[in-house]
Design a protein around this motif. Sequence first.
Motif, PDB file in Angstrom:
ATOM      1  N   ARG A 186      -2.934  31.312  35.729  1.00  0.00           N
ATOM      2  CA  ARG A 186      -3.905  30.583  34.915  1.00  0.00           C
ATOM      3  C   ARG A 186      -3.208  29.666  33.905  1.00  0.00           C
ATOM      4  O   ARG A 186      -2.192  30.045  33.314  1.00  0.00           O
ATOM      5  CB  ARG A 186      -4.815  31.566  34.175  1.00  0.00           C
ATOM      6  N   PRO A 187      -3.763  28.481  33.686  1.00  0.00           N
ATOM      7  CA  PRO A 187      -3.146  27.560  32.724  1.00  0.00           C
ATOM      8  C   PRO A 187      -3.120  28.124  31.311  1.00  0.00           C
ATOM      9  O   PRO A 187      -2.237  27.787  30.520  1.00  0.00           O
ATOM     10  CB  PRO A 187      -4.017  26.301  32.814  1.00  0.00           C
ATOM     11  N   SER A 188      -4.077  28.992  30.961  1.00  0.00           N
ATOM     12  CA  SER A 188      -4.103  29.562  29.614  1.00  0.00           C
ATOM     13  C   SER A 188      -2.876  30.421  29.328  1.00  0.00           C
ATOM     14  O   SER A 188      -2.506  30.621  28.168  1.00  0.00           O
ATOM     15  CB  SER A 188      -5.371  30.388  29.408  1.00  0.00           C
ATOM     16  N   TRP A 189      -2.231  30.932  30.392  1.00  0.00           N
ATOM     17  CA  TRP A 189      -0.998  31.709  30.244  1.00  0.00           C
ATOM     18  C   TRP A 189       0.171  30.975  30.891  1.00  0.00           C
ATOM     19  O   TRP A 189       1.104  31.585  31.402  1.00  0.00           O
ATOM     20  CB  TRP A 189      -1.172  33.106  30.846  1.00  0.00           C
ATOM     21  N   TYR A 204       5.848  36.778  26.139  1.00  0.00           N
ATOM     22  CA  TYR A 204       5.204  37.512  27.222  1.00  0.00           C
ATOM     23  C   TYR A 204       5.103  36.649  28.480  1.00  0.00           C
ATOM     24  O   TYR A 204       5.338  37.142  29.595  1.00  0.00           O
ATOM     25  CB  TYR A 204       3.807  37.971  26.798  1.00  0.00           C
ATOM     26  N   GLU A 205       4.765  35.388  28.324  1.00  0.00           N
ATOM     27  CA  GLU A 205       4.619  34.501  29.479  1.00  0.00           C
ATOM     28  C   GLU A 205       5.910  34.357  30.274  1.00  0.00           C
ATOM     29  O   GLU A 205       5.868  34.043  31.473  1.00  0.00           O
ATOM     30  CB  GLU A 205       4.157  33.119  29.018  1.00  0.00           C
ATOM     31  N   HIS A 206       7.053  34.573  29.619  1.00  0.00           N
ATOM     32  CA  HIS A 206       8.327  34.289  30.274  1.00  0.00           C
ATOM     33  C   HIS A 206       9.167  35.532  30.555  1.00  0.00           C
ATOM     34  O   HIS A 206      10.302  35.400  31.036  1.00  0.00           O
ATOM     35  CB  HIS A 206       9.138  33.306  29.427  1.00  0.00           C
ATOM     36  N   MET A 207       8.632  36.732  30.306  1.00  0.00           N
ATOM     37  CA  MET A 207       9.406  37.949  30.511  1.00  0.00           C
ATOM     38  C   MET A 207       8.663  38.908  31.452  1.00  0.00           C
ATOM     39  O   MET A 207       7.429  38.923  31.483  1.00  0.00           O
ATOM     40  CB  MET A 207       9.679  38.651  29.178  1.00  0.00           C
ATOM     41  N   PRO A 208       9.402  39.745  32.198  1.00  0.00           N
ATOM     42  CA  PRO A 208       8.769  40.706  33.114  1.00  0.00           C
ATOM     43  C   PRO A 208       8.265  41.939  32.366  1.00  0.00           C
ATOM     44  O   PRO A 208       8.809  43.040  32.493  1.00  0.00           O
ATOM     45  CB  PRO A 208       9.903  41.044  34.095  1.00  0.00           C
ATOM     46  N   LEU A 209       7.209  41.741  31.583  1.00  0.00           N
ATOM     47  CA  LEU A 209       6.604  42.803  30.789  1.00  0.00           C
ATOM     48  C   LEU A 209       5.289  43.247  31.429  1.00  0.00           C
ATOM     49  O   LEU A 209       4.584  42.446  32.039  1.00  0.00           O
ATOM     50  CB  LEU A 209       6.331  42.312  29.365  1.00  0.00           C
ATOM     51  N   ARG A 210       4.929  44.498  31.219  1.00  0.00           N
ATOM     52  CA  ARG A 210       3.678  45.020  31.761  1.00  0.00           C
ATOM     53  C   ARG A 210       2.478  44.499  30.977  1.00  0.00           C
ATOM     54  O   ARG A 210       2.616  44.030  29.839  1.00  0.00           O
ATOM     55  CB  ARG A 210       3.703  46.550  31.760  1.00  0.00           C
ATOM     56  N   GLU A 216       6.248  17.644  28.449  1.00  0.00           N
ATOM     57  CA  GLU A 216       5.997  17.598  27.010  1.00  0.00           C
ATOM     58  C   GLU A 216       4.793  18.405  26.572  1.00  0.00           C
ATOM     59  O   GLU A 216       4.715  18.836  25.421  1.00  0.00           O
ATOM     60  CB  GLU A 216       5.848  16.135  26.557  1.00  0.00           C
ATOM     61  N   ASP A 217       3.841  18.645  27.474  1.00  0.00           N
ATOM     62  CA  ASP A 217       2.660  19.403  27.069  1.00  0.00           C
ATOM     63  C   ASP A 217       2.860  20.912  27.156  1.00  0.00           C
ATOM     64  O   ASP A 217       1.959  21.688  26.852  1.00  0.00           O
ATOM     65  CB  ASP A 217       1.435  18.988  27.894  1.00  0.00           C
ATOM     66  N   GLY A 218       4.041  21.349  27.598  1.00  0.00           N
ATOM     67  CA  GLY A 218       4.332  22.768  27.685  1.00  0.00           C
ATOM     68  C   GLY A 218       3.783  23.458  28.906  1.00  0.00           C
ATOM     69  O   GLY A 218       3.955  24.675  29.059  1.00  0.00           O
ATOM     70  N   HIS A 219       3.129  22.725  29.806  1.00  0.00           N
ATOM     71  CA  HIS A 219       2.527  23.335  30.994  1.00  0.00           C
ATOM     72  C   HIS A 219       3.382  23.166  32.247  1.00  0.00           C
ATOM     73  O   HIS A 219       2.918  23.455  33.354  1.00  0.00           O
ATOM     74  CB  HIS A 219       1.120  22.778  31.221  1.00  0.00           C
ATOM     75  N   GLY A 220       4.613  22.724  32.089  1.00  0.00           N
ATOM     76  CA  GLY A 220       5.553  22.724  33.194  1.00  0.00           C
ATOM     77  C   GLY A 220       5.218  21.806  34.341  1.00  0.00           C
ATOM     78  O   GLY A 220       5.699  22.003  35.456  1.00  0.00           O
ATOM     79  N   GLY A 221       4.375  20.793  34.102  1.00  0.00           N
ATOM     80  CA  GLY A 221       4.007  19.874  35.172  1.00  0.00           C
ATOM     81  C   GLY A 221       2.916  20.393  36.088  1.00  0.00           C
ATOM     82  O   GLY A 221       2.645  19.797  37.134  1.00  0.00           O
TER      83      GLY A 221
END
Length: 525
Positions: free
Chosen positions: A91-94, A265-271, A56-61
């Motif tokens: 990093r948790p920030s990303w 950006y967090e979920h895609m293979p972007l440079r 629920e916090d968006g940090h995936g556990g």
Amino acid sequence: MQLSRRNLLIGAAGLAVAPRIPRRHGDPFTLGVASGDPAPDGVVLWTRLAPRPLAEDGHGGMPSRDTEVEWQLAEDERFTSVVRSGTVTARPSWAHSVHVEPAGLQPGREYFYRFRTGGYLSPTGRTRTAPAPGTAPGLMFATVSCSNYEQGYFTGYRRLGEQQPDLVVHLGDYIYEYAPGGYKAASGAIVRPHTEGHCQTLTDYRRRHAQYKTDADLRALHALAPWIAVNDDHEVENNWAGSHAGTSDRPGFAERKRAGYRAYYEHMPLRRASMPRGSRIQLYRRLGWGSLATFHVLDTRQFRADQPCDDGIRLDCDERLATGRVLAGPDQRRWLAAGLRSSAARWNLLAQQIFMAQHDYHLGPGKEVLVDTWDGYAAERDRVLGDVVASGARNPVVLTGDIHAHYAGDLLTNFDDPDSRRAGVELVTTSITSDGDGYDDPAGRAVELAENPHIAYADQRRGYVVCRLSAQRLRADFHTLPYVSRRNAPSTVTASFTVEDGAHRLTRSATPAPGRQAVAVAAPR
């Protein structure tokens, strides 16, 4: 080549165990692996650590601290010949996402990659680098767009994977932001519900992206081949335009845009060059495939004026013709024109989101157009097509998504004159699932094509487009699925077109391309 569990385990000893997260948190690689933006000497490798992807916090556990992740890139599936390796900090920030950009690789070859942390080993991914400049090996790539998790199973991704493409081009609407039941398909059916709530916060967008990557067919296609990805509107909000909100009346659009871009950006293979800064992200970019092709990736959302005539499908909307209305924006337009003028590629592929050709929905006098497309920015379209023609760039082909239907057509310098100069061709891929099962309507299609003689093909079913590219021609096979509301739909090539080198027009082909055709197989359980 099939990536077998047995072969993966044979090579597992090559990675040192790096216990950085306690095993009690569970397998952190639930979202799989991906690669993207291939260059002759490198590629992006991606994963995100999320043992509980829908937390629920968006940090995936994951715990709220930095985590070290090992990575390896090898020439073989067994990882007996590792050519690059290292450690990166998640990093948790990303959201504990990982973007690795190994360099110094050999051009035009296949590689395998994987990650490890806390004693857990990721799935193995397969990727490839672009060919060396000056070489022109053939390319098999596919275009996909518009996958709404609620409205169907992602079988189209699986069928595409069976084709074994060299490259996947995703043209937007990778996720949908609506609350459960917020966007009704024609059938009204919800096949599987979205996470709760309409996406507004970074946590919302992170959970929605994670939910989409729980789909096994999507994860498998990411692990199979590198992607070139660009967003459209639903990664943030339906029909947003520049600084203007879309159909949502909720306040705080700038914050939603910032959150949507960060999660994308967090979920895609972007440079790293595409890492968002505030509410802006650098998505228009250029990728070469030897001397055979250049992909000019466009961004048709960030720089546009608001849609005219209060958006939607509008009859005789004169506001859309105003010369000052912009869509690509001056900086991107200059970038595109300069890139086309300097291009030495045999094929120039403009990967973008929205229907470029004129598309009149009204039978008879007057024009009824969807103003969220280039039809809502007619003068800007004229400028861009004028730039394409003036550049002298060889074989321009526009690759499009968004519209939830297959189309193939010629791009004219004057769409009201069927005999006017051809600027190039447009290949539009339908949705993977958006709008549900779709339908075949030959009578309605005949009327639509008669009103738009520059359009050669239309189909309202779901699917994807597979393109085979050589120095002599481009061949596009339009694949359709009869349904997405149930698993295990077959895929059929319902139309094929070729574009000969230098022709600037489509030719319909009578038979599907030989080899590597999709077949129905059992769905994973």
